[in-house]
Design a protein around this motif. Structure first.
Motif, PDB file in Angstrom:
ATOM      1  N   THR A 146       0.823  -1.212   0.000  1.00 50.58           N
ATOM      2  CA  THR A 146       0.000   0.000   0.000  1.00 50.58           C
ATOM      3  C   THR A 146       0.855   1.259   0.000  1.00 50.58           C
ATOM      4  OG1 THR A 146      -1.741  -1.169   1.230  1.00 50.58           O
ATOM      5  CG2 THR A 146      -1.806   1.245   1.244  1.00 50.58           C
ATOM      6  N   GLU A 147       1.950   1.236   0.775  1.00 47.21           N
ATOM      7  CA  GLU A 147       2.791   2.435   0.899  1.00 47.21           C
ATOM      8  C   GLU A 147       3.886   2.500  -0.152  1.00 47.21           C
ATOM      9  OE1 GLU A 147       4.301   2.432   4.852  1.00 47.21           O
ATOM     10  OE2 GLU A 147       2.363   2.903   5.783  1.00 47.21           O
ATOM     11  N   GLY A 148       4.152   1.404  -0.858  1.00 48.50           N
ATOM     12  CA  GLY A 148       5.200   1.413  -1.867  1.00 48.50           C
ATOM     13  C   GLY A 148       6.596   1.440  -1.278  1.00 48.50           C
ATOM     14  N   TRP A 149       6.925   0.453  -0.456  1.00 46.32           N
ATOM     15  CA  TRP A 149       8.232   0.428   0.192  1.00 46.32           C
ATOM     16  C   TRP A 149       9.364   0.314  -0.818  1.00 46.32           C
ATOM     17  CZ3 TRP A 149       7.399  -3.479   4.814  1.00 46.32           C
ATOM     18  CH2 TRP A 149       6.620  -2.844   5.803  1.00 46.32           C
ATOM     19  N   ASP A 150      10.559   0.789  -0.391  1.00 46.84           N
ATOM     20  CA  ASP A 150      11.745   0.656  -1.230  1.00 46.84           C
ATOM     21  C   ASP A 150      12.430  -0.686  -0.944  1.00 46.84           C
ATOM     22  OD1 ASP A 150      12.943   0.966   1.254  1.00 46.84           O
ATOM     23  OD2 ASP A 150      13.632   3.006   0.855  1.00 46.84           O
ATOM     24  N   ASP A 151      13.558  -0.924  -1.627  1.00 44.75           N
ATOM     25  CA  ASP A 151      14.252  -2.205  -1.500  1.00 44.75           C
ATOM     26  C   ASP A 151      14.715  -2.482  -0.075  1.00 44.75           C
ATOM     27  OD1 ASP A 151      13.862  -2.605  -4.161  1.00 44.75           O
ATOM     28  OD2 ASP A 151      15.870  -1.951  -4.778  1.00 44.75           O
ATOM     29  N   ASP A 152      15.204  -1.461   0.624  1.00 45.07           N
ATOM     30  CA  ASP A 152      15.712  -1.654   1.980  1.00 45.07           C
ATOM     31  C   ASP A 152      14.600  -2.095   2.935  1.00 45.07           C
ATOM     32  OD1 ASP A 152      18.232  -0.958   1.137  1.00 45.07           O
ATOM     33  OD2 ASP A 152      18.034   1.154   1.732  1.00 45.07           O
ATOM     34  N   ARG A 153      13.430  -1.476   2.811  1.00 48.12           N
ATOM     35  CA  ARG A 153      12.325  -1.864   3.692  1.00 48.12           C
ATOM     36  C   ARG A 153      11.883  -3.287   3.415  1.00 48.12           C
ATOM     37  NH1 ARG A 153       9.173   2.334   5.681  1.00 48.12           N
ATOM     38  NH2 ARG A 153       8.043   0.677   6.800  1.00 48.12           N
ATOM     39  N   TRP A 154      11.858  -3.675   2.155  1.00 48.01           N
ATOM     40  CA  TRP A 154      11.458  -5.044   1.826  1.00 48.01           C
ATOM     41  C   TRP A 154      12.511  -6.053   2.275  1.00 48.01           C
ATOM     42  CZ3 TRP A 154       6.794  -6.272   1.369  1.00 48.01           C
ATOM     43  CH2 TRP A 154       5.860  -5.485   0.716  1.00 48.01           C
ATOM     44  N   HIS A 155      13.776  -5.653   2.205  1.00 49.17           N
ATOM     45  CA  HIS A 155      14.829  -6.552   2.685  1.00 49.17           C
ATOM     46  C   HIS A 155      14.695  -6.782   4.194  1.00 49.17           C
ATOM     47  CE1 HIS A 155      18.657  -8.624   2.773  1.00 49.17           C
ATOM     48  NE2 HIS A 155      19.053  -7.846   3.765  1.00 49.17           N
ATOM     49  N   GLU A 156      14.393  -5.740   4.914  1.00 48.99           N
ATOM     50  CA  GLU A 156      14.182  -5.871   6.361  1.00 48.99           C
ATOM     51  C   GLU A 156      12.972  -6.763   6.651  1.00 48.99           C
ATOM     52  OE1 GLU A 156      13.179  -3.020  10.240  1.00 48.99           O
ATOM     53  OE2 GLU A 156      13.670  -2.138   8.289  1.00 48.99           O
ATOM     54  N   ALA A 157      11.909  -6.589   5.861  1.00 52.01           N
ATOM     55  CA  ALA A 157      10.727  -7.436   6.040  1.00 52.01           C
ATOM     56  C   ALA A 157      11.035  -8.896   5.744  1.00 52.01           C
ATOM     57  CB  ALA A 157       9.599  -6.937   5.130  1.00 52.01           C
ATOM     58  N   LEU A 158      11.900  -9.133   4.751  1.00 49.74           N
ATOM     59  CA  LEU A 158      12.269 -10.507   4.415  1.00 49.74           C
ATOM     60  C   LEU A 158      13.051 -11.154   5.552  1.00 49.74           C
ATOM     61  CD1 LEU A 158      12.395 -12.842   2.419  1.00 49.74           C
ATOM     62  CD2 LEU A 158      14.416 -11.775   1.396  1.00 49.74           C
ATOM     63  N   LEU A 159      13.946 -10.409   6.171  1.00 48.15           N
ATOM     64  CA  LEU A 159      14.697 -10.955   7.299  1.00 48.15           C
ATOM     65  C   LEU A 159      13.763 -11.330   8.445  1.00 48.15           C
ATOM     66  CD1 LEU A 159      17.807  -8.562   7.412  1.00 48.15           C
ATOM     67  CD2 LEU A 159      17.653 -10.868   6.440  1.00 48.15           C
ATOM     68  N   GLN A 160      12.765 -10.490   8.690  1.00 51.14           N
ATOM     69  CA  GLN A 160      11.803 -10.792   9.747  1.00 51.14           C
ATOM     70  C   GLN A 160      10.962 -12.020   9.396  1.00 51.14           C
ATOM     71  OE1 GLN A 160      10.187  -6.682   9.700  1.00 51.14           O
ATOM     72  NE2 GLN A 160      10.628  -6.625  11.893  1.00 51.14           N
TER      73      GLN A 160
END
Length: 358
Positions: free
Chosen positions: A186-200
């Motif tokens: 919904t917010e259109g995260w960038d690569d860094d935010r998605w990488h952090e989400a993947l680690l979680q």
């Protein structure tokens, strides 16, 4: 790492188990002094020390392993003593043969170690006679039986609560992982935010492994436990929930990775992506409701037994928030691979929550 730190455990043994071990050792020694006329019952004390375990089932297994090892070791040592005497080289021969015999019979580590120790103690303790050997075997059996009885009578442990909390926490964190995907789309995260989400999301796999280990320990604690009762019903429900969560953890990790690898600046503007975000948010709501139902099941009732809610089985998602599967009439030429993968994952998650077949 400091080698001395390896001598200390990350957690303490429950004090109740320490008390039970002490009671078992004292009771075993005193009982042996009444039954057997002889030296200090070393074999009984050692058996009591080793047999008191976190669960009754483990105590029973340790008692069998300990007794089997003592019988083999004592018989082996007595035979060689009557044949060759008690010279130092005879003791060494008995120890080596005990190691080889344990290997040949595929004994457990506890039994294998006990064969050699028992043989050595018998040959170095004094005059060895058939009566002496029989008394040492009787000592071991008494020590093991006393330890098992003490472990069963003095508040036999029930390890269901840690497992129950681990399953509820896993469901809650899995719901948060789905909700992160919905927010990110919904917010259109960038690569860094998605990488952090993947680690979680990847961390959920280790969390699931720990929850399964806790469930295994809980099952061990309920085996042969007179306090089991309705706890076993709760354990069965938690196992079923953990199996559902295993699939959901795999899916949410895959979805997060797919978005991390294929996200693009224009992804947020695609109307289908908005619908996908809505569906994923609903998945998160369903999984969070599943977590709430698990947490609502009380483990400790006032009478000391397990209390079950009157509601539905936590493994069954009642009245899910998911809508019918999404339909894409015209695929997006730029994001169609990612959208197709997410739609398939949503379909599979929906089937898991609704209990439908693939």
């Amino acid at each position: 790492m400091n080698p001395v730190s390896r001598l200390r455990s990350s957690s303490r043994t429950p004090f109740l188990q320490v008390v039970k071990t002490a009671v078992a050792v004292v009771a075993a020694v005193l009982l042996c002094r009444l039954v057997i006329d002889g030296p200090f019952p070393t074999f009984a004390a050692i058996a009591a020390l080793l047999v008191v375990q976190p669960s009754i089932n483990q105590s029973f297994v340790k008692g069998l392993e300990r007794s089997a090892g003592v019988v083999l070791g004592v018989v082996l040592a007595t035979g060689f003593h009557l044949w060759l005497g008690d010279a130092v080289w005879v003791v060494l021969v008995v120890i080596v043969l005990a190691i080889l015999l344990s290997w040949a019979l595929r004994l457990t580590p506890t039994s294998a170690t006990q064969v050699g120790i028992s043989g050595m103690l018998v040959l170095t303790a004094g005059v060895v006679t058939p009566n002496y050997s029989a008394d040492r075997i009787l000592e071991t059996v008494i020590g093991a039986v006393v330890a098992l009885v003490v472990n069963a009578l003095i508040v036999p442990p029930v390890l269901l609560e840690p497992a129950h909390l681990a399953v509820a926490r896993l469901a809650r964190d899995t719901a948060a992982a789905f909700e992160r995907i919905a927010i990110g789309l919904t917010e259109g995260w960038d690569d860094d935010r998605w990488h952090e989400a993947l680690l979680q999301a990847r961390a959920l796999r280790q969390q699931h492994a720990r929850a399964e280990a806790s469930l295994t320990a809980a099952g061990e604690s309920l085996t042969m436990n007179p306090r089991g009762g309705r706890h076993r019903t709760i354990l069965q429900r938690d196992v079923a929930v953990a199996e559902h969560l295993r699939v959901l953890v795999t899916r949410v990790t895959g979805m997060t990775r797919a978005i991390r690898d294929n996200t693009a600046p224009g992804l947020r503007s695609d109307p289908v992506v908005g619908s996908i975000a809505t569906e994923v948010a609903r998945i998160g709501a369903d999984v969070r409701a599943l977590s709430a139902r698990v947490e609502a099941t009380r483990i400790d009732a006032p009478d000391g037994t397990a209390a079950l809610d009157e509601g539905p089985d936590p493994a069954e998602a009642a009245a899910p928030a998911l809508t019918a599967p999404l339909r894409v009439v015209r695929p997006n030429s730029q994001h169609w691979v990612l959208i197709g993968a997410l739609l398939e994952d949503i379909r599979r998650v929906r089937e898991e929550l609704l209990g439908e077949d693939d």
